[in-house]
Scaffold this active site. Structure first.
Site: not given
Length: 471
Positions: A265, A288
């Protein structure tokens, strides 16, 4: 005459007594020479019993102020529960100025979910040279301790350091939605724990350690002030869900530097209530990217300001530097600077998304978190989907967005990336200025200018929202 007659009898009686006493004395002396000596047992004395020896030290310590968890009963075999030993060492160090908890190298300590609580004497250190591992089985986690694995609460002037590793053993947690995983586990917890969390703490330093395979976030600071993170390594697979590297919430005065973060993430996630954050010399990827948000979910108030992200390397990520907010939110995001950022094979290097939604469909709403004074400078490298995507609210535009020296090209070897949408920057309802060099050239006319037709976006700043954030 009667007395004279009884004298011989009295003399005989006295003689008999003398002989018996002599025999008894000889018998006792003989036993002293032939019976085996037995060492006397040391008996515990009650608090009221005076003793000649000094009172024992209250806590075992290798030397003054250093408390090795092995001295508190830890086994270090990776199987035995060493939680109590860690707590014992922490409590001991907490009572001493400059106290240090020592987790020695070459051993693996299995520790269950635990809260190490302050306040302590100042300058407490946790020296991690060995490996701390979380319980492998999901069912062994207590239902009341699912928010975090290692939780530091109400601590001040504390340092976590060393060349050791925290292993969250998250692989079983990442597949909780899998039917086979559910079949193996009788108890499926409603949430996943963060590996290392600091709550309501101040002047915290985390340096040099390695954190791997957290079930959820690897390192989280919540409601804290004065945080320094330096030279740490965070690692989990790219497909491990929601495994943010570093997560900030309601935390101020933060410096994160010279660290390597690879996760499933956001490498760094900055949430509401965070301000005065400086992130520099970080390697991010996979993951991310570095994100502000998501903010404003369920019409909540979000306040983020004074963020500097610079001298960053980002590779193989979903986004580069990103701001994401939900429709319907309130509050302000302002004074953000992203500069000197190298991107490699990043899907979209520059993102502002005010229509963020983590499910298939979200409700359309007119309200939005106000975004202003955002500067992008010297963002260079390669993308795999689109160079710039700025999608601001229809009702509250993004204001004072600067794009300067942006040079982004399609990744080498990728074919078919020649469509209009993929090659061109996308900007929606966003105002600001651009300055070259700009690649692709579409970045140069992506933003609207504030002086056209007398339009001044400052008029659209929701002053009431700034008041909500006390700005």
């Amino acid at each position: 005459m009667k007395i004279i007659k009884s004298s011989p009898l009295l003399a005989m009686l006295i003689g008999f007594i003398i002989i018996a006493a002599a025999i008894s004395t000889i018998s006792v002396e003989g036993r002293k020479h032939h019976v085996k000596r037995i060492k006397p047992k040391h008996r515990r004395h009650s608090k009221d019993t005076p003793t000649g020896s000094p009172a024992p030290a209250p806590y075992p310590s290798t030397h003054d102020g250093v408390f090795n968890i092995l001295s508190f009963g830890a086994k270090g075999d990776g199987v035995s529960d060493d939680t109590k030993a860690l707590v014992g060492a922490w409590k001991a160090a907490c009572k001493v100025v400059g106290g240090k908890v020592e987790i020695p190298a070459g051993k693996e300590f299995m520790v269950k979910a635990v809260t190490l609580q302050g306040p302590c004497k100042e300058e407490t250190v946790v020296q991690i040279e060995g490996t701390l591992v979380a319980p492998a089985k999901i069912g062994s986690w207590p239902k009341s301790s699912l928010f975090q694995w290692l939780n530091f609460k109400w601590v001040r002037h504390v340092t976590i350091q060393g060349s050791g590793t925290l292993d969250g053993r998250g692989y079983n947690w990442w597949n909780l939605d899998n039917w086979q995983t559910q079949k193996r586990n009788k108890y499926i917890p409603p949430m996943k724990p963060t590996a290392l969390r600091f709550y309501s703490s101040g002047n915290v330093t985390v340096r040099d350690i390695i954190i791997v395979n957290s079930p959820l976030c690897h390192l989280k600071f919540d409601d804290s002030d004065g945080v320094k993170v330096n030279n740490i390594t965070i690692s989990s697979p790219a497909n491990s869900p929601n495994t943010d590297g570093i997560h900030l919430q309601n935390t101020r005065n933060v410096e994160i530097q010279h660290s390597n973060i690879a996760c499933g993430d956001d490498c760094v996630s900055i949430q509401t209530g965070s301000s005065n954050v400086h992130i520099h010399h970080i390697s991010c990827g996979p993951g991310h990217g570095i994100s502000i948000g998501s903010l404003g979910k369920d019409e909540t108030v979000a306040c983020v300001s004074d963020i500097i992200v610079e001298d960053i390397s980002i590779q193989n990520t979903l986004a580069g530097v990103r701001i994401k907010t939900w429709q319907g939110g309130l509050g302000v995001v302002k004074n953000l600077t992203f500069s000197n950022i190298q991107v490699t094979d990043v899907q979209v290097p520059i993102v502002i998304d005010q229509y963020y939604c983590d499910k298939s469909k979200c409700k359309n709403q007119t309200g939005a978190v106000s975004i202003s004074d955002v500067k992008y400078n010297n963002i260079v490298g390669s993308f795999t989907a689109q160079p710039v995507r700025i999608a601001c609210s229809n009702n509250i535009p993004c204001m004072n967005v600067d794009l300067m020296d942006i040079r982004l090209r399609p990744s080498g070897g990728i074919r078919g990336l020649q469509t209009h949408q993929q090659q061109h920057a996308l900007c929606w309802n966003s105002y600001g200025k651009t300055q070259g060099p700009l690649v692709p050239s579409s970045i140069g006319y992506c933003l609207k200018k504030s002086n056209i037709d007398g339009y001044n976006p400052k008029r659209f700043i929701a002053s009431s929202q700034e008041k909500l954030c006390h700005l």
